[in-house]
Design a protein around this motif. Structure first.
Motif, PDB file in Angstrom:
ATOM      1  N   PHE A  16       2.755   4.660 -31.006  1.00 34.77           N
ATOM      2  CA  PHE A  16       3.507   5.447 -31.969  1.00 34.77           C
ATOM      3  C   PHE A  16       3.361   6.913 -31.602  1.00 34.77           C
ATOM      4  O   PHE A  16       2.272   7.388 -31.325  1.00 34.77           O
ATOM      5  N   SER A  17       4.478   7.609 -31.611  1.00 31.23           N
ATOM      6  CA  SER A  17       4.480   9.019 -31.233  1.00 31.23           C
ATOM      7  C   SER A  17       5.295   9.820 -32.232  1.00 31.23           C
ATOM      8  O   SER A  17       6.291   9.329 -32.769  1.00 31.23           O
ATOM      9  N   GLN A  18       4.880  11.041 -32.439  1.00 26.83           N
ATOM     10  CA  GLN A  18       5.620  11.917 -33.345  1.00 26.83           C
ATOM     11  C   GLN A  18       6.816  12.557 -32.640  1.00 26.83           C
ATOM     12  O   GLN A  18       7.819  12.856 -33.270  1.00 26.83           O
ATOM     13  N   TYR A  19       6.708  12.747 -31.312  1.00 25.89           N
ATOM     14  CA  TYR A  19       7.752  13.426 -30.565  1.00 25.89           C
ATOM     15  C   TYR A  19       8.125  12.630 -29.324  1.00 25.89           C
ATOM     16  O   TYR A  19       7.305  11.905 -28.771  1.00 25.89           O
ATOM     17  N   PRO A  20       9.359  12.775 -28.841  1.00 27.60           N
ATOM     18  CA  PRO A  20       9.723  12.134 -27.577  1.00 27.60           C
ATOM     19  C   PRO A  20       9.036  12.826 -26.406  1.00 27.60           C
ATOM     20  O   PRO A  20       8.607  13.970 -26.513  1.00 27.60           O
ATOM     21  N   GLY A  21       8.910  12.100 -25.300  1.00 31.28           N
ATOM     22  CA  GLY A  21       8.305  12.682 -24.107  1.00 31.28           C
ATOM     23  C   GLY A  21       7.540  11.633 -23.311  1.00 31.28           C
ATOM     24  O   GLY A  21       7.625  10.436 -23.571  1.00 31.28           O
ATOM     25  N   LEU A  22       6.774  12.087 -22.327  1.00 28.18           N
ATOM     26  CA  LEU A  22       5.919  11.225 -21.514  1.00 28.18           C
ATOM     27  C   LEU A  22       4.482  11.366 -21.987  1.00 28.18           C
ATOM     28  O   LEU A  22       3.990  12.482 -22.159  1.00 28.18           O
ATOM     29  N   TYR A  38      -6.588   0.819 -16.139  1.00 30.77           N
ATOM     30  CA  TYR A  38      -5.149   0.892 -15.941  1.00 30.77           C
ATOM     31  C   TYR A  38      -4.662   2.250 -16.413  1.00 30.77           C
ATOM     32  O   TYR A  38      -5.009   2.697 -17.510  1.00 30.77           O
ATOM     33  N   HIS A  39      -3.880   2.902 -15.576  1.00 29.65           N
ATOM     34  CA  HIS A  39      -3.237   4.159 -15.950  1.00 29.65           C
ATOM     35  C   HIS A  39      -1.838   3.811 -16.426  1.00 29.65           C
ATOM     36  O   HIS A  39      -1.056   3.202 -15.698  1.00 29.65           O
ATOM     37  N   ILE A  40      -1.522   4.209 -17.639  1.00 30.97           N
ATOM     38  CA  ILE A  40      -0.253   3.849 -18.259  1.00 30.97           C
ATOM     39  C   ILE A  40       0.513   5.118 -18.614  1.00 30.97           C
ATOM     40  O   ILE A  40      -0.068   6.080 -19.120  1.00 30.97           O
ATOM     41  N   VAL A  41       1.792   5.105 -18.308  1.00 32.41           N
ATOM     42  CA  VAL A  41       2.681   6.189 -18.723  1.00 32.41           C
ATOM     43  C   VAL A  41       3.656   5.612 -19.746  1.00 32.41           C
ATOM     44  O   VAL A  41       4.388   4.669 -19.441  1.00 32.41           O
ATOM     45  N   CYS A  42       3.618   6.151 -20.944  1.00 28.03           N
ATOM     46  CA  CYS A  42       4.508   5.697 -22.015  1.00 28.03           C
ATOM     47  C   CYS A  42       5.655   6.692 -22.143  1.00 28.03           C
ATOM     48  O   CYS A  42       5.427   7.895 -22.201  1.00 28.03           O
TER      49      CYS A  42
END
Length: 114
Positions: A16-22, A38-42
């Motif tokens: 869950f994120s408040q703002y869009p982005g990486l 594990y390195h994860i990019v959401c």
């Protein structure tokens, strides 16, 4: 909950994120005989926005509406504009730096009463 499917294991994640982005994060899994990182990019996309603009001007008189585009991500944006409808004009590309707000100048130039 781990579901065994042969040699693959599902690990459901909710983000869950408040703002869009990486968003970059690490996931550490360890057992008595193994440790894995594990390195994860959401990638979080903004909800689609809808807006309605009303232009009021006399025939043949152009009106310009500056539309603010706010970049709250952590990277610069290069956006391409696709305008539909007779009499609408604007730049085909706009750049918005990270943390900045740029104004997109949408022009309406009617060629007759409409």
């Amino acid at each position: 909950v781990f579901l065994d499917r042969g040699d693959a294991v599902e690990l459901p994640l909710k983000f869950f994120s408040q703002y869009p982005g990486l968003y970059h994060c690490q996931l550490l899994l360890q057992s008595s005989c193994d440790i894995r990182v594990y390195h994860i990019v959401c990638v979080v996309n903004a909800d689609p926005a809808e807006a309605e603009l009303q232009f009021l001007t006399t025939a043949y008189q152009a009106v310009i509406q500056d539309i603010p585009i706010r970049n709250v991500s952590n990277q610069d944006w290069k956006l391409e504009a696709l305008l539909e409808g007779q009499g609408f004009y604007g730049p085909p590309l706009i750049h918005v730096g990270l943390g900045e707000t740029a104004l997109y100048p949408l022009t309406f130039r009617p060629v007759a009463e409409c």
